[in-house]
Design a protein around this motif. Structure first.
Motif, PDB file in Angstrom:
ATOM      1  N   GLU A  16       0.855  -1.197   0.000  1.00  0.00           N
ATOM      2  CA  GLU A  16       0.000   0.000   0.000  1.00  0.00           C
ATOM      3  C   GLU A  16       0.886   1.240   0.000  1.00  0.00           C
ATOM      4  OE1 GLU A  16      -4.060   1.518   2.312  1.00  0.00           O
ATOM      5  OE2 GLU A  16      -3.126  -0.390   2.843  1.00  0.00           O
ATOM      6  N   ALA A  17       1.540   1.447  -1.135  1.00  0.00           N
ATOM      7  CA  ALA A  17       2.552   2.497  -1.237  1.00  0.00           C
ATOM      8  C   ALA A  17       1.983   3.887  -0.981  1.00  0.00           C
ATOM      9  CB  ALA A  17       3.215   2.439  -2.610  1.00  0.00           C
ATOM     10  N   THR A  18       0.716   4.123  -1.350  1.00  0.00           N
ATOM     11  CA  THR A  18       0.149   5.465  -1.149  1.00  0.00           C
ATOM     12  C   THR A  18       0.039   5.800   0.334  1.00  0.00           C
ATOM     13  OG1 THR A  18      -2.084   4.512  -1.304  1.00  0.00           O
ATOM     14  CG2 THR A  18      -1.142   5.445  -3.310  1.00  0.00           C
ATOM     15  N   LEU A  19      -0.325   4.811   1.144  1.00  0.00           N
ATOM     16  CA  LEU A  19      -0.392   5.028   2.593  1.00  0.00           C
ATOM     17  C   LEU A  19       0.994   5.306   3.146  1.00  0.00           C
ATOM     18  CD1 LEU A  19      -1.720   4.974   5.392  1.00  0.00           C
ATOM     19  CD2 LEU A  19      -1.514   2.471   5.351  1.00  0.00           C
ATOM     20  N   SER A  20       1.970   4.532   2.693  1.00  0.00           N
ATOM     21  CA  SER A  20       3.336   4.703   3.171  1.00  0.00           C
ATOM     22  C   SER A  20       3.877   6.096   2.848  1.00  0.00           C
ATOM     23  CB  SER A  20       4.226   3.631   2.549  1.00  0.00           C
ATOM     24  OG  SER A  20       5.562   3.787   2.966  1.00  0.00           O
ATOM     25  N   SER A  21       3.665   6.540   1.611  1.00  0.00           N
ATOM     26  CA  SER A  21       4.178   7.855   1.219  1.00  0.00           C
ATOM     27  C   SER A  21       3.442   8.980   1.932  1.00  0.00           C
ATOM     28  CB  SER A  21       4.071   8.028  -0.299  1.00  0.00           C
ATOM     29  OG  SER A  21       2.723   7.924  -0.728  1.00  0.00           O
ATOM     30  N   ALA A  22       2.123   8.797   2.155  1.00  0.00           N
ATOM     31  CA  ALA A  22       1.358   9.821   2.873  1.00  0.00           C
ATOM     32  C   ALA A  22       1.818   9.914   4.324  1.00  0.00           C
ATOM     33  CB  ALA A  22      -0.131   9.490   2.812  1.00  0.00           C
ATOM     34  N   ALA A  23       2.096   8.766   4.943  1.00  0.00           N
ATOM     35  CA  ALA A  23       2.585   8.767   6.322  1.00  0.00           C
ATOM     36  C   ALA A  23       3.920   9.487   6.415  1.00  0.00           C
ATOM     37  CB  ALA A  23       2.713   7.329   6.824  1.00  0.00           C
ATOM     38  N   ALA A  24       4.759   9.311   5.396  1.00  0.00           N
ATOM     39  CA  ALA A  24       6.064   9.975   5.383  1.00  0.00           C
ATOM     40  C   ALA A  24       5.915  11.494   5.293  1.00  0.00           C
ATOM     41  CB  ALA A  24       6.901   9.449   4.222  1.00  0.00           C
ATOM     42  N   ARG A  25       4.829  11.958   4.628  1.00  0.00           N
ATOM     43  CA  ARG A  25       4.605  13.404   4.514  1.00  0.00           C
ATOM     44  C   ARG A  25       4.116  14.009   5.830  1.00  0.00           C
ATOM     45  NH1 ARG A  25       2.130  11.965  -0.372  1.00  0.00           N
ATOM     46  NH2 ARG A  25       0.060  12.373   0.499  1.00  0.00           N
ATOM     47  N   TRP A  26       3.279  13.270   6.548  1.00  0.00           N
ATOM     48  CA  TRP A  26       2.635  13.822   7.733  1.00  0.00           C
ATOM     49  C   TRP A  26       3.386  13.542   9.031  1.00  0.00           C
ATOM     50  CZ3 TRP A  26      -0.863  17.434   7.412  1.00  0.00           C
ATOM     51  CH2 TRP A  26      -1.689  17.510   6.287  1.00  0.00           C
ATOM     52  N   PHE A  27       4.246  12.525   9.039  1.00  0.00           N
ATOM     53  CA  PHE A  27       4.922  12.133  10.275  1.00  0.00           C
ATOM     54  C   PHE A  27       6.431  12.036  10.049  1.00  0.00           C
ATOM     55  CE2 PHE A  27       0.623  10.445  10.339  1.00  0.00           C
ATOM     56  CZ  PHE A  27       0.154  10.840  11.582  1.00  0.00           C
ATOM     57  N   ASP A  28       7.171  12.164  11.139  1.00  0.00           N
ATOM     58  CA  ASP A  28       8.632  12.098  11.034  1.00  0.00           C
ATOM     59  C   ASP A  28       9.109  10.691  10.677  1.00  0.00           C
ATOM     60  OD1 ASP A  28       8.901  14.774  11.645  1.00  0.00           O
ATOM     61  OD2 ASP A  28       9.077  14.414  13.804  1.00  0.00           O
ATOM     62  N   SER A  29       8.322   9.684  11.054  1.00  0.00           N
ATOM     63  CA  SER A  29       8.707   8.308  10.770  1.00  0.00           C
ATOM     64  C   SER A  29       7.460   7.439  10.777  1.00  0.00           C
ATOM     65  CB  SER A  29       9.704   7.786  11.818  1.00  0.00           C
ATOM     66  OG  SER A  29       9.068   7.687  13.088  1.00  0.00           O
TER      67      SER A  29
END
Length: 267
Positions: free
Chosen positions: A107-120
Motif C-alpha cells: 500500500e505504497a500510497t499510505l506509506s508515502s502519505a505517512a512519510a509526509r505527515w509524520f517524522d517516521s
C-alpha cells in the motif's frame, strides 16, 4: 429470426458477466486499501481501467455499482493526517501487517502519505494508538558466514539458487555487497555457479509457446516492453527471430496485443 434472437440473448449476457468480474476486482482493491481513482488504477492495472470504461462508460457509475462513493475515490489521492491514522487503524483491525516494509510494498500510497505527515512510520503508528515496538524494522545484518550458511541451507533443501529465483531480497543484496557478485557467493558456499544457471531446463519453442499462452490466459500484458527480457522475451527472439513471431506461433495477433496496450494507456 429465432436463431438471430438466440444469438442476441447470448451476446447480451456477456457484458453482465464482464461487469461482475470488474466489480469483483474493484471490491478487491477496496478491501486491500488500494486507491480507486482513475490515475492509480491505470498505473496499477491498465486492463481493469480499460474494462471499467468499456463496460460502464463513466468512472463514477462503476464506483456506484460497487457501492463506493465516487467522491471518496477522488479524494483518495489527497491523504490527510486523519485519513492516514484511520487507514492504519483499519489495517490493524483487519489483522493486516503494519511493518514499514510490508506497507510500502502492498500500500505504497499510505506509506508515502505517512512519510509526509509524520517524522517516521513509528510516529504514524503511535498516532494511531499502536505500539511501534510491535512492528520493528527487521533488517538482517548479514555477515559472509551467514550468507554462505543460508545459501548452503537453501541448496540442501532443494531450493533454487539461480539469481532470478532468489530475486532482489536481502540475501541477494548482501551476497553482492559482501562477495562482489552472486556467483562469487555461490563459490564461497562450495557451489558451482555454472550448474546453478542451468538449474532450469533450457527453453524450447514448444515450452515458450505454452508459457506465452499461459500468460495470455492469465491476462498478463504481452507487449514487448512489458515482458522482462531475461524471462521469455530474449529466448523467444532467439528461437523465433522476433517477439512478434513468437506471439504468432502462440496463436496471438501481435497487432491486437499492441492495440490493447495502446487503448489501455489512452482511455
Amino acid at each position: 429470426m429465432r436463431p438471430h434472437r438466440s444469438v442476441s440473448l447470448v451476446q447480451g449476457e456477456l457484458p453482465v458477466q464482464g461487469k461482475e468480474r470488474v466489480l469483483k476486482d474493484i471490491l478487491h482493491r477496496e478491501a486491500n486499501g488500494l486507491p480507486l481513482n482513475r490515475t492509480a488504477v491505470l498505473k496499477d492495472d491498465p486492463q481493469l481501467h480499460a474494462q471499467i470504461l468499456r463496460l460502464y462508460g463513466a468512472w463514477d457509475d462503476a464506483m456506484k455499482a460497487a457501492g463506493i462513493d465516487p467522491e471518496r475515490v477522488r479524494r483518495h489521492r489527497r491523504w490527510s493526517r486523519e485519513a492516514v491514522i484511520e487507514r492504519i487503524m483499519q489495517r490493524d483491525a483487519l489483522g493486516m501487517p503494519l511493518n514499514a516494509a510490508t506497507v510500502q510494498r502492498t500500500e505504497a500510497t499510505l506509506s508515502s502519505a505517512a512519510a509526509r505527515w509524520f517524522d517516521s512510520w513509528a510516529d504514524a503508528l503511535d498516532a494511531a494508538g499502536i505500539d511501534p515496538t510491535l512492528w520493528p524494522r527487521r533488517i538482517p545484518k548479514w555477515t559472509p558466514a551467514q550468507v554462505v550458511a543460508t545459501i548452503r541451507k537453501i541448496h540442501s533443501e532443494g531450493g533454487k539458487l539461480n539469481h532470478a529465483a532468489v530475486g532482489r531480497k536481502s540475501l541477494s543484496r548482501a551476497a553482492v555487497s559482501l562477495f562482489g557478485c552472486w556467483d562469487a557467493a555461490l563459490r564461497a558456499a562450495g557451489i558451482d555457479p555454472g550448474q546453478i544457471r542451468v538449474y532450469r531446463a533450457p527453453w524450447t519453442a514448444e515450452s515458450l509457446v505454452k508459457e506465452i499462452r499461459k500468460k495470455h490466459e492469465a491476462g498478463e500484458p504481452l507487449n514487448a516492453k512489458d515482458v522482462c527480457p531475461s524471462q521469455i522475451r530474449r529466448p523467444a527472439c532467439r528461437l523465433f527471430g522476433s517477439w512478434d513471431a513468437a506471439l504468432v506461433a502462440a496463436g496471438l495477433d501481435p497487432n491486437t496485443i499492441r492495440r490493447n496496450r495502446w487503448h489501455g494507456r489512452g482511455v
